[in-house]
Design a protein around this motif. Structure first.
Motif, short mmCIF file in Angstrom:
data_model
loop_
_atom_site.label_atom_id
_atom_site.label_comp_id
_atom_site.label_asym_id
_atom_site.label_seq_id
_atom_site.Cartn_x
_atom_site.Cartn_y
_atom_site.Cartn_z
N THR A 182 0.83 -1.20 0.00
CA THR A 182 0.00 0.00 0.00
C THR A 182 0.86 1.26 0.00
O THR A 182 0.61 2.22 -0.73
CB THR A 182 -0.91 -0.02 1.24
OG1 THR A 182 -1.57 -1.29 1.32
CG2 THR A 182 -1.96 1.08 1.15
N GLN A 183 1.90 1.20 0.82
CA GLN A 183 2.79 2.36 0.89
C GLN A 183 3.42 2.64 -0.48
O GLN A 183 3.58 3.80 -0.88
CB GLN A 183 3.90 2.08 1.91
CG GLN A 183 4.77 3.30 2.15
CD GLN A 183 5.55 3.17 3.43
OE1 GLN A 183 6.19 2.15 3.67
NE2 GLN A 183 5.47 4.16 4.27
N HIS A 184 3.75 1.59 -1.17
CA HIS A 184 4.32 1.75 -2.51
C HIS A 184 3.37 2.56 -3.39
O HIS A 184 3.79 3.49 -4.09
CB HIS A 184 4.57 0.36 -3.11
CG HIS A 184 4.93 0.37 -4.56
ND1 HIS A 184 6.05 0.99 -5.07
CD2 HIS A 184 4.31 -0.20 -5.64
CE1 HIS A 184 6.11 0.82 -6.37
NE2 HIS A 184 5.07 0.09 -6.75
N LEU A 185 2.10 2.24 -3.32
CA LEU A 185 1.11 2.96 -4.12
C LEU A 185 0.99 4.41 -3.63
O LEU A 185 0.85 5.33 -4.44
CB LEU A 185 -0.24 2.25 -4.07
CG LEU A 185 -0.27 0.89 -4.79
CD1 LEU A 185 -1.54 0.11 -4.47
CD2 LEU A 185 -0.13 1.09 -6.30
N ILE A 186 1.04 4.59 -2.34
CA ILE A 186 0.97 5.94 -1.79
C ILE A 186 2.17 6.75 -2.26
O ILE A 186 2.05 7.89 -2.70
CB ILE A 186 0.92 5.90 -0.25
CG1 ILE A 186 -0.38 5.22 0.22
CG2 ILE A 186 1.03 7.31 0.34
CD1 ILE A 186 -0.45 4.95 1.71
N TYR A 212 -2.88 -2.89 4.86
CA TYR A 212 -3.41 -1.86 3.97
C TYR A 212 -3.99 -0.71 4.78
O TYR A 212 -3.67 0.47 4.55
CB TYR A 212 -4.47 -2.50 3.07
CG TYR A 212 -5.50 -1.59 2.45
CD1 TYR A 212 -5.25 -0.93 1.24
CD2 TYR A 212 -6.75 -1.41 3.06
CE1 TYR A 212 -6.22 -0.12 0.67
CE2 TYR A 212 -7.71 -0.60 2.49
CZ TYR A 212 -7.46 0.05 1.29
OH TYR A 212 -8.41 0.84 0.73
N LEU A 213 -4.81 -1.05 5.75
CA LEU A 213 -5.46 -0.03 6.56
C LEU A 213 -4.43 0.78 7.35
O LEU A 213 -4.50 2.00 7.44
CB LEU A 213 -6.46 -0.68 7.53
CG LEU A 213 -7.65 -1.39 6.87
CD1 LEU A 213 -8.47 -2.18 7.88
CD2 LEU A 213 -8.53 -0.38 6.13
N LYS A 214 -3.46 0.06 7.86
CA LYS A 214 -2.43 0.69 8.67
C LYS A 214 -1.64 1.70 7.84
O LYS A 214 -1.31 2.81 8.29
CB LYS A 214 -1.50 -0.39 9.21
CG LYS A 214 -0.69 0.02 10.44
CD LYS A 214 0.04 -1.19 11.01
CE LYS A 214 1.46 -0.81 11.42
NZ LYS A 214 2.31 -2.00 11.63
N ALA A 215 -1.35 1.31 6.60
CA ALA A 215 -0.57 2.20 5.74
C ALA A 215 -1.36 3.47 5.42
O ALA A 215 -0.82 4.58 5.46
CB ALA A 215 -0.20 1.48 4.44
N LEU A 216 -2.65 3.29 5.15
CA LEU A 216 -3.47 4.47 4.85
C LEU A 216 -3.46 5.41 6.05
O LEU A 216 -3.21 6.62 5.93
CB LEU A 216 -4.91 4.05 4.54
CG LEU A 216 -5.14 3.27 3.25
CD1 LEU A 216 -6.64 3.08 3.02
CD2 LEU A 216 -4.52 3.98 2.05
N GLU A 217 -3.70 4.80 7.19
CA GLU A 217 -3.76 5.58 8.42
C GLU A 217 -2.44 6.30 8.65
O GLU A 217 -2.40 7.49 8.94
CB GLU A 217 -4.05 4.61 9.58
CG GLU A 217 -4.41 5.29 10.88
CD GLU A 217 -4.64 4.24 11.97
OE1 GLU A 217 -4.88 4.61 13.11
OE2 GLU A 217 -4.54 3.03 11.64
N HIS A 218 -1.39 5.55 8.50
CA HIS A 218 -0.05 6.09 8.73
C HIS A 218 0.22 7.31 7.86
O HIS A 218 0.95 8.22 8.24
CB HIS A 218 0.97 5.00 8.45
CG HIS A 218 2.39 5.37 8.77
ND1 HIS A 218 3.28 5.79 7.82
CD2 HIS A 218 3.05 5.43 9.95
CE1 HIS A 218 4.44 6.07 8.38
NE2 HIS A 218 4.33 5.85 9.68
N HIS A 219 -0.38 7.32 6.69
CA HIS A 219 -0.15 8.44 5.79
C HIS A 219 -1.32 9.43 5.80
O HIS A 219 -1.45 10.26 4.90
CB HIS A 219 0.11 7.94 4.38
CG HIS A 219 1.43 7.28 4.24
ND1 HIS A 219 2.59 7.96 3.92
CD2 HIS A 219 1.82 5.99 4.42
CE1 HIS A 219 3.61 7.13 3.89
NE2 HIS A 219 3.17 5.92 4.20
#
Lengths: 358, 358
Positions: A182-186, A212-219
């Motif tokens: 997910t981070q890669h996509l972000i 996935y959720l964690k990455a979204l949240e993180h960003h």
DNA sequence: TTGTAGGCGTTATCAA
DNA sequence: TTGATAACGCCTACAA
């Protein structure tokens, strides 16, 4: 349903005592020759061997195992046998076992608890020396497994979310893998990133979704639950190429949204491939219109066009380590306490995720 | 190599007589309760069931099978487990067996005779009631199999070129399939058609190759042996994704010819996919520059781009029929003589073969 | 070097 | 309705 039992009888097979009688020695002598240990004179040995061949004798493994109390056989329970992930696992397990003189029996359990239990039961019935479980966790299966372990049969789980003090676990780091995908996509500039393969509600156990959720949240990207899509009818985990369908259907649903995603992280490569199909069908381009990342790195991921960016799971290592752990439990005398091995995954960047936006 | 034997002992499991003792009845009574047949008063039945649960009793299948002389288990020996063809087969076999109350153990035998024998042996050791063989024919394996059949264990072969009066055969019509695939390319106007997946010399047994040759001959096209290419080093039949490599390497070799082919018939879909990769790498277009046809119709064939024209093999039917035949042999008392079922294949025309030339 | 006795854990069979 | 006995085919342990 079940065939009539004890209906069928075969011609009786030759036994040790048949040979013994034919040669004129005691069954033990024959046993010694056949097993290859113990002292037997070369002369009788030859006579016995001849009779063995003449009568087409084969040792009865059932009786042998019953007496010896082990079978040198291990069972592997596989869920989605159509997935190259499973088959690579199986190959690695088998190779490791074979090196140690153990045989492998594979059982398929495609649709949850009931089949898990059937598989465990039939393996236990045949007194395998240990079991490796690579199906998804489910209540009925877990319960039965616990019972089995209580009888001291060694068990190792692969990627199965299951806690028991005597069951080892080998697993890819799904959480981290999901996060990195997910981070890669972000990092590529995407804001609207979808997840295909599970629903928000039912997917709580799915570490890849959590990543996935964690990455979204993180960003600091808000979670849009319409962008998390599983299978339409119910949540039953199904296997086989159906995950490809899930990807296809899920993507269609996403594309029909008022504001569709610009990127997709799929639960596994098959799901990703299904999604790619839907994108193609819609006349959109990958990665230009929609970027996509999968999980597993099955051999075909690299061969797709565009080639699929994905998280590589160390399938062979998982299989090998699981087999080694099991063998340690089988051959070790001590009561080993639970071990857990979480293996790193690698993000393999290919064409389907595209280049940085903006 | 082999682990030290009889080293490992487990805590003793509860047996029928343990239960009998605990409850204060005869072992037979317990046996009746556990097996669920025979008359037992409700009262003792309950007492027994309680003890069974308390002592975590599990019936010893080894002893049971030894006494009963059958296991209600069937073995399936698979070669290339990575090929969706094999896995579909396995699923169909399993479903058919399960309906009849039989369990399935799958063994992998990837690299020929030695592993075939190991698989057959371990299945025979566990006294499976019958064996389905889906590996390629080889001398050692065939020999062992013959011996096994002599002991009256039912065997059915799938797609294995093997003759024995008591072994049934189920097979796709590889000859006709190969013929039609090739004819399709001829119909499209091609004259220089290659075959990837076997050499002219070693592939004599390969029906698909024979079909190819027959089609060329039938249409008066001379055979160019440089256009028939297998694996460079030796002829050993290898499995798994290696067939994809064979396709890739084979295609490269073909492309380096002074006059490369304009069409290719690949031994199976993986080989075709490998070949497509090589064609892409060379900057050529499919089907414009080179047309390609595969064999099997694995699920991904339809998803490739361009989608792969291929010969569809009825994998599920093969599995089901083989399982049914085996069950007939297992449950039937009579000595059935050899049966052979050759199943039709369908040419599935997709994009990779292109439209008519000229 | 070879043989005898007994048991692994079940179930078929016959008896009670 | 329940029990005693033998046997499935082999191997461990001990004896000869």
């Amino acid at each position: 349903m079940t065939v009539t039992k004890k209906q069928y009888t075969r011609k009786r097979k030759a036994t040790l005592s048949d040979i013994a009688e034919a040669v004129g020695v005691a069954t033990m002598t024959v046993s010694r020759v056949v097993s290859g240990d113990g002292y037997v004179s070369e002369e009788t040995r030859q006579k016995v061997l001849k009779a063995v061949k003449d009568l087409n004798y084969r040792r009865n493994g059932l009786a042998r195992s019953l007496k010896r109390q082990f079978t040198e056989t291990v069972g592997l329970v596989l869920g989605d046998i159509s997935n190259p992930y499973s088959t690579e696992l199986a190959r690695a397990v088998r190779e490791t076992l074979l090196d140690q003189g153990f045989n492998l029996f594979i059982c398929i359990s495609e649709y949850g608890a009931k089949e898990d239990v059937i598989a465990f039961e039939s393996l236990a019935n045949h007194s395998v020396d240990g079991i490796i479980v690579a199906t998804r966790s489910n209540e009925g299966g877990d319960l039965y497994l616990r019972g089995l372990v209580e009888t001291n049969i060694p068990v190792v789980a692969i990627g199965r979310d299951f806690q028991h003090k005597n069951i080892d676990l080998v697993s890819p780091d799904n959480l981290k893998g999901g996060f990195e995908a997910t981070q890669h996509l972000i990092d590529l500039g995407h804001k609207r990133i979808a997840f295909i393969g599970a629903n928000l509600g039912s997917g709580a156990h799915l570490k890849r979704l959590q990543g996935y959720l964690k990455a979204l949240e993180h960003h600091g990207i808000a979670i849009d639950e319409r962008l998390v899509t599983g299978r339409s009818e119910g949540d039953t985990d199904v296997s086989g190429y159906s995950t490809e369908e899930i990807g296809f259907e899920g993507m269609k649903r996403l594309l029909s949204l008022p504001d569709p995603p610009t990127a997709v992280f799929a639960r596994n490569d098959f799901t990703a491939i299904g999604a790619m199909s839907a994108i193609n069908d819609a006349g959109l381009r990958i990665p230009d219109d929609i970027a996509i990342v999968g999980f597993d790195d099955i051999p075909l991921a690299a061969r797709m066009s565009p080639s699929l960016t994905t998280v590589r799971q160390p399938m062979r290592a998982e299989g090998q380590i699981a087999a080694e752990m099991l063998l340690e439990r089988i051959t070790g005398r001590a009561n080993i306490s639970r071990r857990e091995r979480i293996l790193d995954c690698d993000l393999i960047v290919r064409e389907s995720s595209g280049v940085k936006r903006r």
